[in-house]
Design an enzyme around this catalytic site. Structure first.
Site, PDB file in Angstrom:
ATOM      1  N   HIS A  34       1.103  -1.547   0.217  1.00  0.00           N
ATOM      2  CA  HIS A  34      -0.527   0.133   0.364  1.00  0.00           C
ATOM      3  C   HIS A  34       0.718   1.289  -0.012  1.00  0.00           C
ATOM      4  O   HIS A  34       0.474   2.299  -0.739  1.00  0.00           O
ATOM      5  CB  HIS A  34      -0.656  -0.290   1.252  1.00  0.00           C
ATOM      6  N   VAL A 174       4.636  -5.757  -4.513  1.00  0.00           N
ATOM      7  CA  VAL A 174       6.185  -5.610  -3.665  1.00  0.00           C
ATOM      8  C   VAL A 174       5.625  -6.885  -2.593  1.00  0.00           C
ATOM      9  O   VAL A 174       4.299  -7.769  -2.174  1.00  0.00           O
ATOM     10  CB  VAL A 174       5.377  -4.522  -2.512  1.00  0.00           C
TER      11      VAL A 174
END
Ligand code: PAF
Length: 277
Positions: A34, A174
Site C-alpha cells: 500500500h 511488493v
C-alpha cells in the site's frame, strides 16, 4: 493530515484541494505494498488521499469479513509518515445507508473467470465501492497494486466504459524478502503456513524459468506449477491460470503478454499471486 469520516465532509475538503489529487483506495491494515502506492501518488500529484474502508459487499457469505484485520490508528500513523493529506475512513452506514439499491456490475469474460469464478459477487462489490469512492474523492489519478491483477483490469474497464475522468495507475507487487507477495491476509498465516505459502511465488518463479528457457506450451507450464504446489501438503490449489493479460482468456501457447496467476489455500487462508510474462 485530515481524517474524514463522512461523504459530506470529504466533499467539502475536496473543494479546497488545489491541483492534482492522487488517490489510494484501501481496506486498511496497511503494508509496504500500500505504501508504495501512496509514494507513487505523492510523487505524481500535488495532493494525496487514501481511503480505509473494509467493504462488506465484496466478501462472500463464507469469507473473512468479520475477522479481516483492522487497526485504524496504525494505518493513520503510516499514512501520516508518507505525507498523505486526506484520509477518507467512512463507516458502513455512510457508504451503504438504509435503502441502498444501486450496483455497478462489469459483465463478460473479465469478471467471469479466475477470482470472479471463485468468488461470486466479489467484483460487483469492488466495482460498486470503487465507483462510489471515485465519485466522492474525484481523483486525478488512482493507484492499485498488480497483485490484484484482475481487479486492476476490472477498474480500468469501469473507468473506460463509464467515461470517468481519471487515470488508473497499476504499480508492481511488493514482496517480502523471501518472495511472498505482501497482503493484509498474510497475518492469518501460522508459522508452518507462512513457510508453505512460499509455494505461490516459487511456482511463479518456476513458470518464469521454464518460459525463459524457451517453453511456450502453456499447459506444460501449468502442469509443472500444479505439481510443485501439490508437493506442499498444507497447500490446496484453487486455480492456476496462464491467460491473455488483457482478456484473461486461457492461452494454449505463450505467444503474447500472459498473466500467470494462481489462488491457493494455505490452511484456512486463501492467497493469490501473479506475474506477467
Ligand atoms: O484492493 C482493495 O483493497 C479493495 O478491493 C479496494 C480496491 C480498496 C475496494 O474495496
Amino acid at each position: 493530515m485530515r481524517v474524514i469520516k463522512t461523504v459530506a465532509d470529504f466533499r467539502e475538503a475536496r473543494r479546497q484541494v488545489a491541483g492534482s489529487l492522487g488517490f489510494v483506495p484501501t481496506m486498511g491494515y496497511l503494508h509496504d505494498g500500500h505504501l508504495s502506492l501512496v509514494r507513487a501518488a505523492r510523487a505524481g500529484n500535488d495532493c494525496v488521499s487514501a481511503s480505509i474502508f473494509v467493504n462488506p459487499t465484496q466478501f462472500g457469505p463464507n469469507e473473512d469479513l468479520s475477522r479481516y484485520p483492522r487497526d485504524l490508528e496504525r494505518d493513520l500513523a503510516m499514512l501520516r509518515a508518507e505525507g498523505t493529506d486526506l484520509v477518507f475512513a467512512p463507516g458502513v452506514e455512510d457508504m451503504y445507508p438504509q435503502g441502498f439499491a444501486t450496483h455497478v456490475d462489469v459483465t463478460g469474460p473479465l469478471t467471469a473467470r479466475l477470482e470472479g469464478a471463485a468468488r461470486p459477487g466479489h467484483f460487483k462489490g469492488v466495482a460498486t465501492v470503487v465507483t462510489k469512492l471515485f465519485n466522492i474523492v474525484q481523483p486525478t489519478r488512482a493507484y492499485f497494486g498488480q497483485k490484484d491483477a484482475q481487479q486492476a483490469l476490472v477498474i480500468k474497464k469501469i473507468v473506460a466504459d463509464l467515461d470517468m475522468n481519471l487515470e488508473v495507475i497499476v504499480m508492481p507487487t511488493v514482496r517480502e524478502e523471501d518472495g511472498l507477495a505482501m497482503s493484509s491476509r498474510n497475518v492469518y498465516l501460522k508459522a508452518k503456513e507462512r513457510e508453505a505459502a512460499l509455494v505461490l511465488s516459487r511456482s511463479l518463479a518456476l513458470a518464469r524459468d521454464k518460459w525463459s528457457r524457451g517453453e511456450k506450451d502453456a499447459e506444460r507450464i501449468r502442469e509443472d506449477m500444479r505439481k510443485l504446489i501439490e508437493s506442499e501438503p498444507l497447500a490446496k490449489i484453487d486455480y492456476v491460470s496462464i491467460a491473455d493479460a488483457s482478456t484473461l482468456e486461457e492461452l494454449e501457447t505463450l505467444d503474447k503478454l500472459a498473466l500467470i496467476s494462481l489462488a491457493v489455500r494455505v490452511g484456512n487462508t486463501r492467497l493469490i499471486d501473479n506475474i506477467l510474462l
